[in-house]
Scaffold this active site. Sequence first.
Site, PDB file in Angstrom:
ATOM      1  N   CYS A   1      62.864 121.305 -16.665  1.00 39.76           N
ATOM      2  CA  CYS A   1      64.130 121.828 -16.160  1.00 39.76           C
ATOM      3  C   CYS A   1      63.827 123.117 -15.402  1.00 39.76           C
ATOM      4  CB  CYS A   1      65.092 122.117 -17.301  1.00 39.76           C
ATOM      5  SG  CYS A   1      66.776 122.440 -16.711  1.00 39.76           S
TER       6      CYS A   1
ATOM      7  N   CYS B   1      66.064 125.758 -15.192  1.00 40.06           N
ATOM      8  CA  CYS B   1      66.959 126.890 -15.494  1.00 40.06           C
ATOM      9  C   CYS B   1      66.245 128.149 -15.993  1.00 40.06           C
ATOM     10  CB  CYS B   1      68.067 126.477 -16.445  1.00 40.06           C
ATOM     11  SG  CYS B   1      67.514 125.958 -18.070  1.00 40.06           S
TER      12      CYS B   1
ATOM     13  N   CYS C   1      70.179 124.860 -13.384  1.00 37.90           N
ATOM     14  CA  CYS C   1      69.137 123.858 -13.589  1.00 37.90           C
ATOM     15  C   CYS C   1      68.636 123.234 -12.295  1.00 37.90           C
ATOM     16  CB  CYS C   1      69.640 122.776 -14.533  1.00 37.90           C
ATOM     17  SG  CYS C   1      70.110 123.445 -16.147  1.00 37.90           S
TER      18      CYS C   1
ATOM     19  N   LYS D   1      73.560 114.911 -22.789  1.00 37.28           N
ATOM     20  CA  LYS D   1      73.462 116.342 -23.081  1.00 37.28           C
ATOM     21  C   LYS D   1      74.815 116.978 -22.773  1.00 37.28           C
ATOM     22  CE  LYS D   1      70.928 120.493 -21.832  1.00 37.28           C
ATOM     23  NZ  LYS D   1      69.803 121.017 -21.074  1.00 37.28           N
TER      24      LYS D   1
ATOM     25  N   ARG E   1      69.479 130.284 -25.116  1.00 37.72           N
ATOM     26  CA  ARG E   1      69.536 130.966 -23.822  1.00 37.72           C
ATOM     27  C   ARG E   1      69.067 132.405 -23.941  1.00 37.72           C
ATOM     28  NH1 ARG E   1      74.982 128.034 -21.391  1.00 37.72           N
ATOM     29  NH2 ARG E   1      74.034 125.962 -21.382  1.00 37.72           N
TER      30      ARG E   1
ATOM     31  N   ARG F   1      77.559 125.349 -16.839  1.00 37.30           N
ATOM     32  CA  ARG F   1      76.833 124.100 -16.552  1.00 37.30           C
ATOM     33  C   ARG F   1      77.733 122.885 -16.670  1.00 37.30           C
ATOM     34  NH1 ARG F   1      71.756 126.499 -19.452  1.00 37.30           N
ATOM     35  NH2 ARG F   1      71.101 127.736 -17.678  1.00 37.30           N
TER      36      ARG F   1
ATOM     37  N   LYS G   1      72.101 115.370 -27.488  1.00 36.61           N
ATOM     38  CA  LYS G   1      71.966 116.795 -27.743  1.00 36.61           C
ATOM     39  C   LYS G   1      73.302 117.491 -27.515  1.00 36.61           C
ATOM     40  CE  LYS G   1      69.731 120.670 -25.637  1.00 36.61           C
ATOM     41  NZ  LYS G   1      69.149 121.133 -24.445  1.00 36.61           N
TER      42      LYS G   1
ATOM     43  N   SER H   1      69.504 125.143 -31.064  1.00 38.83           N
ATOM     44  CA  SER H   1      69.361 126.514 -31.557  1.00 38.83           C
ATOM     45  C   SER H   1      70.568 127.000 -32.356  1.00 38.83           C
ATOM     46  CB  SER H   1      69.102 127.443 -30.371  1.00 38.83           C
ATOM     47  OG  SER H   1      70.127 127.317 -29.401  1.00 38.83           O
TER      48      SER H   1
ATOM     49  N   TYR I   1      64.026 123.067 -35.138  1.00 37.92           N
ATOM     50  CA  TYR I   1      63.313 124.319 -35.419  1.00 37.92           C
ATOM     51  C   TYR I   1      62.890 124.387 -36.893  1.00 37.92           C
ATOM     52  CZ  TYR I   1      65.184 125.408 -30.846  1.00 37.92           C
ATOM     53  OH  TYR I   1      65.480 125.347 -29.506  1.00 37.92           O
TER      54      TYR I   1
HETATM   55  C1  PBG Z   1      67.612 123.410 -20.625  1.00 41.26           C
HETATM   56  C2  PBG Z   1      67.620 123.334 -22.095  1.00 41.26           C
HETATM   57  C3  PBG Z   1      68.504 123.973 -22.960  1.00 41.26           C
HETATM   58  C4  PBG Z   1      68.126 123.612 -24.257  1.00 41.26           C
HETATM   59  C5  PBG Z   1      67.026 122.768 -24.147  1.00 41.26           C
HETATM   60  N1  PBG Z   1      66.745 122.583 -22.801  1.00 41.26           N
HETATM   61  C6  PBG Z   1      69.568 124.948 -22.700  1.00 41.26           C
HETATM   62  C7  PBG Z   1      70.699 124.663 -21.849  1.00 41.26           C
HETATM   63  O1  PBG Z   1      70.969 123.555 -21.405  1.00 41.26           O
HETATM   64  O2  PBG Z   1      71.374 125.649 -21.578  1.00 41.26           O
HETATM   65  C8  PBG Z   1      68.801 124.063 -25.507  1.00 41.26           C
HETATM   66  C9  PBG Z   1      68.019 123.913 -26.752  1.00 41.26           C
HETATM   67  C10 PBG Z   1      68.562 124.664 -27.902  1.00 41.26           C
HETATM   68  O3  PBG Z   1      69.664 125.222 -27.875  1.00 41.26           O
HETATM   69  O4  PBG Z   1      67.850 124.703 -28.922  1.00 41.26           O
HETATM   70  N2  PBG Z   1      66.380 123.583 -20.091  1.00 41.26           N
END
Ligand code: PBG
Length: 326
Positions: free
Chosen positions: A118, A120, A128, A193, A203, A215, A246, A272, A311
Amino acid sequence: MVTRTRRLRGCETLRRATRETRISSGSLIYPLFVREGKGIEEDLPSLPGQIRYSPDTVLRGVEAALVAGVRAFLLFGVPEAKDGIGSNSYSEHGVVQRAFENVKASFGKDAYLIADVCLCQYTSHGHCGIIQNEEVDNDSTLQLLAKTALSYARAGGDMVAPSGMMDGTVAALRAALDTEGFTNIPIMSYAAKYASAFYGPFRDAAGSTPQFGDRKTYQMDYHNKREALKRIQVDIDEGADIIMVKPALSYLDIVSKAREQTNVPVAAYSVSGEYAMIKTAAAAGIVDEYNIMCESAASIFRAGADILITYFAKELVQAIRKGDIG
Ligand code: PBG
């Protein structure tokens, strides 16, 4: 009168033997953050217990996880220099590329390396893809994503995981990988997603908060389920080897439907915010961290996930060893 279930549950051995959901440590993937620099191992306040490494120290993070029994890693890069087109994401000297080379030199096939593909974290605006007229331009972004995936494969990556939600990504990556001879590199697509507030701590950790807007034009609306199934099907048709849902916990219905309606492995990403909520509630003495971790992970597999990105990977392996789950 004692029912059959009660008779079975009365005995620990039988209780475990008759579990309907099986979880093995081989189904877990551990996310790792790698930033620019040397000798860095910094705590991430938004993700208690997680560490951000540099391409040299990441070996320690990988080793600790391998010793704990985790085999697969999903790497996120946090570059120092960002620009409008995220050029550090496909530089052969990028942080993730160097981390891959180092890990492969030390651990070879013992560590299975997956690259999040990605832009971003690499763009100055934090979106992204490439921005044109204040909007992400889907098609010009695809070329950069293909370049990025290739550079990860060249650096020793075992799998690529496009997470940017650009239309046509899987087809573009498959074509690019095949042309360069990486026909065996699988694609795990972040097919469903959602635009989610659960990514907040990530982030912070990855420095990828959008500098303007959000997004929502390319990530999914959490009111929608059929749309997820459609996107999953499109990605499978384009050649995705594994599809991902996700976040995980608020989206178990999607995991379950994906499992029913497709024949490819389904991965779920417990993101996260899910991790940080458990950690902070436990630190405040409000919930029991270990038991909540086990219960949440088991629920994701029960919903139908084959793979869990978490995690808590190291701790879950211990829980599986002890027989508390699995
Ligand atoms: C984007 C990406 C994100 C996460 C994984 N890949 C963040 C987003 O879309 O803003 C989030 C993973 C997480 O929150 O643990 N590259």
